[in-house]
Design a protein around this motif. Structure first.
Motif, PDB file in Angstrom:
ATOM      1  N   ILE A  33       0.853  -1.193   0.000  1.00  0.00           N
ATOM      2  CA  ILE A  33       0.000   0.000   0.000  1.00  0.00           C
ATOM      3  C   ILE A  33       0.893   1.250   0.000  1.00  0.00           C
ATOM      4  O   ILE A  33       1.843   1.351   0.777  1.00  0.00           O
ATOM      5  CB  ILE A  33      -0.938  -0.004   1.226  1.00  0.00           C
ATOM      6  N   GLU A  34       0.570   2.187  -0.870  1.00  0.00           N
ATOM      7  CA  GLU A  34       1.423   3.356  -1.081  1.00  0.00           C
ATOM      8  C   GLU A  34       1.689   4.160   0.183  1.00  0.00           C
ATOM      9  O   GLU A  34       2.790   4.679   0.379  1.00  0.00           O
ATOM     10  CB  GLU A  34       0.807   4.264  -2.145  1.00  0.00           C
ATOM     11  N   VAL A  35       0.723   4.272   1.058  1.00  0.00           N
ATOM     12  CA  VAL A  35       0.915   5.077   2.267  1.00  0.00           C
ATOM     13  C   VAL A  35       2.096   4.561   3.101  1.00  0.00           C
ATOM     14  O   VAL A  35       2.815   5.343   3.722  1.00  0.00           O
ATOM     15  CB  VAL A  35      -0.382   5.164   3.111  1.00  0.00           C
ATOM     16  N   TYR A  36       2.325   3.267   3.055  1.00  0.00           N
ATOM     17  CA  TYR A  36       3.455   2.705   3.794  1.00  0.00           C
ATOM     18  C   TYR A  36       4.792   3.094   3.158  1.00  0.00           C
ATOM     19  O   TYR A  36       5.800   3.228   3.860  1.00  0.00           O
ATOM     20  CB  TYR A  36       3.352   1.182   3.895  1.00  0.00           C
ATOM     21  N   GLN A  37       4.795   3.274   1.847  1.00  0.00           N
ATOM     22  CA  GLN A  37       6.010   3.737   1.175  1.00  0.00           C
ATOM     23  C   GLN A  37       6.339   5.162   1.628  1.00  0.00           C
ATOM     24  O   GLN A  37       7.504   5.506   1.820  1.00  0.00           O
ATOM     25  CB  GLN A  37       5.864   3.650  -0.342  1.00  0.00           C
ATOM     26  N   TRP A  38       5.288   5.970   1.794  1.00  0.00           N
ATOM     27  CA  TRP A  38       5.496   7.325   2.322  1.00  0.00           C
ATOM     28  C   TRP A  38       6.003   7.268   3.760  1.00  0.00           C
ATOM     29  O   TRP A  38       6.858   8.064   4.143  1.00  0.00           O
ATOM     30  CB  TRP A  38       4.203   8.129   2.249  1.00  0.00           C
ATOM     31  N   TRP A  39       5.469   6.346   4.552  1.00  0.00           N
ATOM     32  CA  TRP A  39       5.956   6.173   5.926  1.00  0.00           C
ATOM     33  C   TRP A  39       7.430   5.764   5.926  1.00  0.00           C
ATOM     34  O   TRP A  39       8.231   6.264   6.735  1.00  0.00           O
ATOM     35  CB  TRP A  39       5.113   5.144   6.682  1.00  0.00           C
ATOM     36  N   ALA A  40       7.797   4.850   5.052  1.00  0.00           N
ATOM     37  CA  ALA A  40       9.200   4.428   4.958  1.00  0.00           C
ATOM     38  C   ALA A  40      10.082   5.629   4.636  1.00  0.00           C
ATOM     39  O   ALA A  40      11.138   5.825   5.257  1.00  0.00           O
ATOM     40  CB  ALA A  40       9.365   3.331   3.902  1.00  0.00           C
ATOM     41  N   TRP A  41       9.645   6.434   3.684  1.00  0.00           N
ATOM     42  CA  TRP A  41      10.389   7.623   3.285  1.00  0.00           C
ATOM     43  C   TRP A  41      10.534   8.602   4.460  1.00  0.00           C
ATOM     44  O   TRP A  41      11.636   9.072   4.763  1.00  0.00           O
ATOM     45  CB  TRP A  41       9.687   8.291   2.099  1.00  0.00           C
ATOM     46  N   GLY A  42       9.414   8.884   5.127  1.00  0.00           N
ATOM     47  CA  GLY A  42       9.425   9.826   6.252  1.00  0.00           C
ATOM     48  C   GLY A  42      10.273   9.335   7.418  1.00  0.00           C
ATOM     49  O   GLY A  42      11.064  10.102   7.997  1.00  0.00           O
ATOM     50  N   LEU A  43      10.125   8.070   7.756  1.00  0.00           N
ATOM     51  CA  LEU A  43      10.926   7.512   8.850  1.00  0.00           C
ATOM     52  C   LEU A  43      12.410   7.499   8.504  1.00  0.00           C
ATOM     53  O   LEU A  43      13.267   7.741   9.366  1.00  0.00           O
ATOM     54  CB  LEU A  43      10.446   6.100   9.200  1.00  0.00           C
ATOM     55  N   PHE A  44      12.720   7.222   7.240  1.00  0.00           N
ATOM     56  CA  PHE A  44      14.119   7.245   6.812  1.00  0.00           C
ATOM     57  C   PHE A  44      14.691   8.659   6.953  1.00  0.00           C
ATOM     58  O   PHE A  44      15.824   8.826   7.423  1.00  0.00           O
ATOM     59  CB  PHE A  44      14.264   6.745   5.370  1.00  0.00           C
ATOM     60  N   LEU A  45      13.929   9.668   6.563  1.00  0.00           N
ATOM     61  CA  LEU A  45      14.408  11.049   6.699  1.00  0.00           C
ATOM     62  C   LEU A  45      14.596  11.425   8.166  1.00  0.00           C
ATOM     63  O   LEU A  45      15.600  12.052   8.523  1.00  0.00           O
ATOM     64  CB  LEU A  45      13.447  12.026   6.025  1.00  0.00           C
ATOM     65  N   ILE A  46      13.656  11.025   9.018  1.00  0.00           N
ATOM     66  CA  ILE A  46      13.789  11.301  10.457  1.00  0.00           C
ATOM     67  C   ILE A  46      15.046  10.628  11.000  1.00  0.00           C
ATOM     68  O   ILE A  46      15.839  11.253  11.711  1.00  0.00           O
ATOM     69  CB  ILE A  46      12.534  10.840  11.219  1.00  0.00           C
ATOM     70  N   ALA A  47      15.234   9.360  10.660  1.00  0.00           N
ATOM     71  CA  ALA A  47      16.416   8.632  11.132  1.00  0.00           C
ATOM     72  C   ALA A  47      17.693   9.299  10.616  1.00  0.00           C
ATOM     73  O   ALA A  47      18.678   9.417  11.357  1.00  0.00           O
ATOM     74  CB  ALA A  47      16.347   7.173  10.681  1.00  0.00           C
ATOM     75  N   SER A  48      17.672   9.751   9.379  1.00  0.00           N
ATOM     76  CA  SER A  48      18.850  10.404   8.805  1.00  0.00           C
ATOM     77  C   SER A  48      19.160  11.715   9.511  1.00  0.00           C
ATOM     78  O   SER A  48      20.326  12.040   9.745  1.00  0.00           O
ATOM     79  CB  SER A  48      18.639  10.659   7.313  1.00  0.00           C
ATOM     80  N   LEU A  49      18.135  12.472   9.846  1.00  0.00           N
ATOM     81  CA  LEU A  49      18.349  13.744  10.540  1.00  0.00           C
ATOM     82  C   LEU A  49      18.882  13.544  11.952  1.00  0.00           C
ATOM     83  O   LEU A  49      19.604  14.398  12.464  1.00  0.00           O
ATOM     84  CB  LEU A  49      17.057  14.559  10.565  1.00  0.00           C
ATOM     85  N   THR A  50      18.545  12.430  12.571  1.00  0.00           N
ATOM     86  CA  THR A  50      19.077  12.185  13.917  1.00  0.00           C
ATOM     87  C   THR A  50      20.586  11.970  13.881  1.00  0.00           C
ATOM     88  O   THR A  50      21.251  12.150  14.904  1.00  0.00           O
ATOM     89  CB  THR A  50      18.404  10.977  14.608  1.00  0.00           C
TER      90      THR A  50
END
Length: 172
Positions: free
Chosen positions: A26-43
């Motif tokens: 489901i596409e919304v999970y791909q957006w979640w993956a993207w968002g979580l990856f960006l959050i993890a990267s910013l940390t």
């Protein structure tokens, strides 16, 4: 464990839901993956900033931070290989560099082992940028741009590794 190290450790924990979301259809999970990856990267930036600002630089943090960076980058790259978005040999070159430098850093005969240089930081930023673009689910331009940035990151990965290993680069 201090605050910067806790933030670093949270990056490792975030990899689990990132990968889980990447495997959902489901596409919304791909957006979640993207968002979580960006959050993890910013940390990655945040934990280093706080460690220096709060004077909480520790040996654990010096060890855990680069290890966590490598896990955060390699895990989604492996899924992107499985999806046939990027070739395995490009990721192999990244892994080769990372394992070589990690081994170099723990070599007991190394008299002066240093952290990442500016090239290493560029390499990490381009790897994260490539992954972020390749995780975007809906934009064809992101895929083609992500592939270009991926190959740029492979080049920077190899260059930064060679610079790190050069005898005159002991100053980093």
């Amino acid at each position: 464990m201090n605050l910067p190290n806790t933030i670093t450790f949270s990056r490792i924990i975030l990899i689990i839901p990132i990968l889980w979301c990447m495997y959902q259809s489901i596409e919304v999970y791909q957006w979640w993956a993207w968002g979580l990856f960006l959050i993890a990267s910013l940390t990655d930036w945040l934990d280093g900033y706080l460690a220096r600002r709060l004077n909480q630089v520790t040996d654990l943090g010096k060890f855990l931070d680069p290890l966590t960076d490598k896990i955060l980058v390699i895990a989604p790259l492996l899924v992107l290989i499985e999806r046939q978005i990027i070739p395995a040999w490009g990721v192999f070159l990244i892994l080769l560099r990372e394992i070589t430098i990690a081994g170099w850093r723990v070599n007991p005969q190394q008299k002066n082992v240093s952290g990442a240089n500016l090239w290493g930081k560029f390499k990490t930023v381009t790897q994260i940028g490539a992954i972020a673009l390749l995780l975007l689910p809906k934009y064809p331009w992101a895929l083609s741009t992500g592939i270009i940035v991926f190959w740029l990151s492979v080049i920077l990965t190899m260059v930064s590794g060679l610079i790190y290993l050069m005898p005159s680069s002991n100053q980093h």
